[in-house]
Design an enzyme around this catalytic site. Structure first.
Site, PDB file in Angstrom:
ATOM      1  N   SER A   1     -10.003  -0.590   7.212  1.00 23.58           N
ATOM      2  CA  SER A   1      -9.308  -0.123   5.503  1.00 23.58           C
ATOM      3  C   SER A   1      -8.628  -1.487   4.999  1.00 23.58           C
ATOM      4  O   SER A   1      -7.991  -1.382   3.844  1.00 23.58           O
ATOM      5  CB  SER A   1      -8.133   1.251   5.934  1.00 23.58           C
ATOM      6  OG  SER A   1      -8.912   2.461   5.402  1.00 23.58           O
TER       7      SER A   1
ATOM      8  N   SER B   1      -9.541   2.088   2.685  1.00 26.78           N
ATOM      9  CA  SER B   1      -8.569   2.711   2.591  1.00 26.78           C
ATOM     10  C   SER B   1      -7.901   1.808   0.719  1.00 26.78           C
ATOM     11  O   SER B   1      -6.837   2.026   0.333  1.00 26.78           O
ATOM     12  CB  SER B   1      -7.952   3.836   2.173  1.00 26.78           C
ATOM     13  OG  SER B   1      -6.828   3.344   3.355  1.00 26.78           O
TER      14      SER B   1
ATOM     15  N   LYS C   1       1.253  -1.263  -0.069  1.00 29.96           N
ATOM     16  CA  LYS C   1      -0.159  -0.105   0.280  1.00 29.96           C
ATOM     17  C   LYS C   1       1.029   1.194   0.184  1.00 29.96           C
ATOM     18  O   LYS C   1       1.635   1.290   0.094  1.00 29.96           O
ATOM     19  CB  LYS C   1      -0.311   0.158   1.469  1.00 29.96           C
ATOM     20  CG  LYS C   1      -1.550   1.134   1.220  1.00 29.96           C
ATOM     21  CD  LYS C   1      -2.763   0.494   2.673  1.00 29.96           C
ATOM     22  CE  LYS C   1      -3.415   1.761   2.397  1.00 29.96           C
ATOM     23  NZ  LYS C   1      -4.980   1.746   3.665  1.00 29.96           N
TER      24      LYS C   1
END
Lengths: 550, 144
Positions: free
Chosen positions: A175, A151, A76
């Protein structure tokens, strides 16, 4: 390679059936083919091939390596890698090149995993859909008209589309779990303090945890094991004696019960792979006798265990019924009760109870998260790093213009809200109130977890929304994490696992929340549900697999 | 919701702009005000809770039964502090024997280390991402 788990792939690499270079060729081709999903914001091709050479040399020299050595992994974009652009998908950090790597990155490299790129996300991890990032929305591979969830949307999509088998995400208020649920991916939000946050770009520090995302529970557990551990650079990381999250899965296939199909059981069991595609199946009467005799022959299981075909025997699981009321899709509620049946067949004692505090978790979470975000993001001032506006008159004008140009709307909103909530005159009414509420929520979970080993919950009230719909109704978007924020408020571990699909064909994910450091229980419970053939066997997941190269 | 409690005036928005070091176009202001008011109205639901006697939480751990047994002895020297540095639940902590699960007291421990230099000169790294620099310095607008 397509149907291999990450653990199996690593084994084949170590047995020299396949070279890491071949695996990478495959991976980058797949990343190329899936460009439309917008999963990656940075490809690390050169770096990956360089790293592959090093790891291949070690393998050729028969050096001892981790259970996932040689396997490509996506990271990420809020996790720093030295020399590699790390943006948090914000214009603010569009040109930011970290001068050090996060502790988790060092651990992955030491374990021989190959980092292939940085994944798309909501800007500064603030968003529940994967749509707020500066580089455009993440696209759900299972149905391209839908969001990935956020996210960690790019990480989830990269796995769901078969571009990679492993990824790191981060979970501040769901997330990892929300995109996991929307994309049919397994993800773990570890107990706070399990994984070092050093090098994770901060959003809300008392909630943030990095966690593994994978196609199946065993791969996720193995990855968690690699990234966990004490780190002097993060004083909230704990020094535990054992970080064994996957060892117990080795006996899983041997003990396995429900409708195990060979694929899933293999996935769970690295060591017992060949000897043991066993199905000591409570549901499958035909196979039962044969399997029992097999089991005696291959595993020397004690007679006691043969009568005990329940691998979850005695595990106490609670379902908080007050969390399953209005607002939850019927199909997801059904899926909770189907899962309950599976767990009971596996010997778990599943009870329904009232947890309390349901409607207060999101408000408490947003107050604390915004407050911490406003403080954490103060560092972006256009001086030390990040964007500096072109035209400004004096120092404060430079701060204001740089920040106003660098941050997107959602980030600005949370910073403003946080600054307001912490300001004189409002601090007690909002911030302190939220901290006290957090304490009350913790008491509820603490009481529940004194009775139950883990708690079964949905991940979201509905399946993935369509792209472009959610940002118009922010409150609704925030409520999509209504089942997720409690684990962050309380610092508890949680795992999202695939639990079927809606009639529309969209994935449904559920989660187990465990006791502090209760990762083993929730992994075991999730592995059981997975082995029941509910997860990877879903139509959508298979189709996504077909589409993908791997 | 039709209360006036959470109305954000333009002056308040400007003040928040100073606190958060953000500025807005005139045309954006309405939408930011609306967004903030909507969230504040929503979080007002917390006022339903009576929290007068609840200790201020400052951490993220829930104790489970196992933890309590295993860690009981460790509590002896742990001082619980809230965010303001006030000692909370010190009574339970110091005795270590009468831990009350239902009271939901949280345990925190300060983590200290020796203040020794362990890194090398990081000047180059520190300057690396500075948007404007001159030699060994970061350039900023005149501040005095």
């Amino acid at each position: 390679m397509k149907n291999l788990t990450a653990l199996e792939l690593s084994r084949k690499i170590k047995e020299k059936e396949i070279s890491i270079k071949e695996v990478l060729d495959y991976t980058f081709k797949s990343m190329e083919d899936n460009k439309d999903l917008n999963s990656f914001v940075l490809e690390m091709r050169d770096e990956a091939y360089r790293q592959a050479e090093d790891v291949q040399k070690k393998i050729d020299a028969n050096e001892e390596l981790s259970s996932l050595a040689g396997v490509p992994i996506a990271i990420k974009d809020n996790i720093c890698i030295e020399g590699m652009r790390t943006t948090c998908c914000s214009k603010m950090l569009e040109n930011f090149i970290p001068t050090y790597s996060a502790t988790v990155i060092e651990r992955l490299r030491a374990a021989g995993l190959i980092i292939v790129g940085k994944t798309n996300m909501d800007e500064f991890a603030m968003g529940s859909t994967g749509e707020t990032g500066y580089f455009g929305p993440c696209v759900n591979p299972i149905n391209k008209g839908y969001v990935t969830g956020g996210s960690s949307g790019g990480s989830a999509a990269a796995i769901a589309s078969g571009q990679v088998k492993l990824a790191l995400g981060s979970d501040t208020g769901g997330s990892i779990r929300l995109p996991g649920a929307y994309c049919n991916v397994v993800g773990i939000k570890p107990t706070y303090g399990t994984v070092s946050r050093n090098g994770l770009i901060a959003y809300a520090s008392s909630f943030d945890q990095i966690g593994p995302m994978a196609e199946n529970v065993a791969d996720a557990a193995a990855l968690l094991e690699i990234i966990s551990g004490h780190d002097a650079f993060d004083s909230t990381s704990l020094n535990k004696e054992s970080y064994d999250f996957s060892g117990f899965l080795n006996d899983f296939a041997g003990e396995n019960t429900i409708n195990g199909n060979a694929l899933n059981i293999n996935a769970l069991n690295e060591n017992a792979l060949n000897e043991n595609a066993l199905n000591e199946n409570a549901l499958n009467g035909n196979a039962l006798n044969i399997n029992i005799s097999n089991k005696i022959a291959t595993n020397e299981i004690k007679v006691d265990n043969i009568s005990n075909i329940n691998n979850l025997k005695g595990l106490k699981i609670g379902i908080p019924v007050d969390y399953l009321g209005d607002g939850l899709d019927d199909e997801i509620r059904e899926s909770i009760y189907k899962t309950k049946e599976i767990l009971e067949k596996a010997g778990a004692i599943v009870s329904e109870f009232e947890m309390g505090m349901f409607k207060y978790s999101v408000p408490a979470y947003y107050i604390i998260a915004c407050a911490e975000a406003s403080s954490n993001l103060e560092r972006y001032d256009g001086v030390k790093y990040g964007l500096r506006a072109k035209d400004y008159s004096e120092l404060h004008s430079m701060y204001k213009k740089s920040r106003s140009q660098g941050f997107g709307a959602e980030v600005k909103k949370r910073i403003m809200l946080g600054s307001f909530l912490l300001s004189s005159g409002y601090y007690d009414a909002y911030y302190i109130k939220a901290l006290k509420t957090r304490e009350l929520i913790k008491q509820c979970f603490e009481n529940a977890l004194n009775t139950y080993d883990c708690i079964l919950l949905p991940v979201s009230p509905s399946t993935a929304p369509r792209l472009g719909e959610s940002l118009k109704n922010p409150l609704k978007m925030y409520l999509s994490d209504v089942y997720n924020v409690s684990a962050n408020l309380c610092g508890l571990p949680a795992i999202v696992f695939p639990a079927g699909e809606s009639r529309e064909g969209l994935p449904i994910g559920l989660q187990f929340i465990g006791r502090r450091f209760g990762e083993q229980e929730i992994l075991y419970a999730a592995a059981t549900c997975e082995a029941a053939g509910r997860g990877p066997e879903s139509k959508a997941a298979c189709e996504a697999h077909e589409r993908g190269v791997v | 919701m039709d209360n006036n409690y959470n109305r954000i005036s333009k002056e308040m928005l400007d003040y928040v702009g100073i606190l958060s070091k953000l500025e807005f176009e005139e045309s954006e202001k309405e939408s930011y005000i609306k967004g903030m008011e909507e969230m504040l109205d929503y979080v007002d639901i917390l006022n339903e809770l009576d929290t007068d006697t609840v200790p201020v939480d400052g951490g993220v751990y829930v104790r489970s039964q196992t933890d309590i047994t295993a860690e009981k002895s460790e509590y002896q020297n742990v001082q619980n502090k809230d965010l303001l540095g006030n000692v909370v639940s010190a009574g339970d902590v110091n005795t270590g024997s009468q831990t009350d699960i239902t009271a939901g007291k949280s345990e925190y421990q300060n983590v200290f280390r020796e203040d020794t230099v362990s890194n090398e000169n990081g000047q180059e790294a520190a300057l690396y991402n500075a948007p404007v620099k001159k030699g060994e310095y970061i350039v900023v607008p005149k501040t005095i």
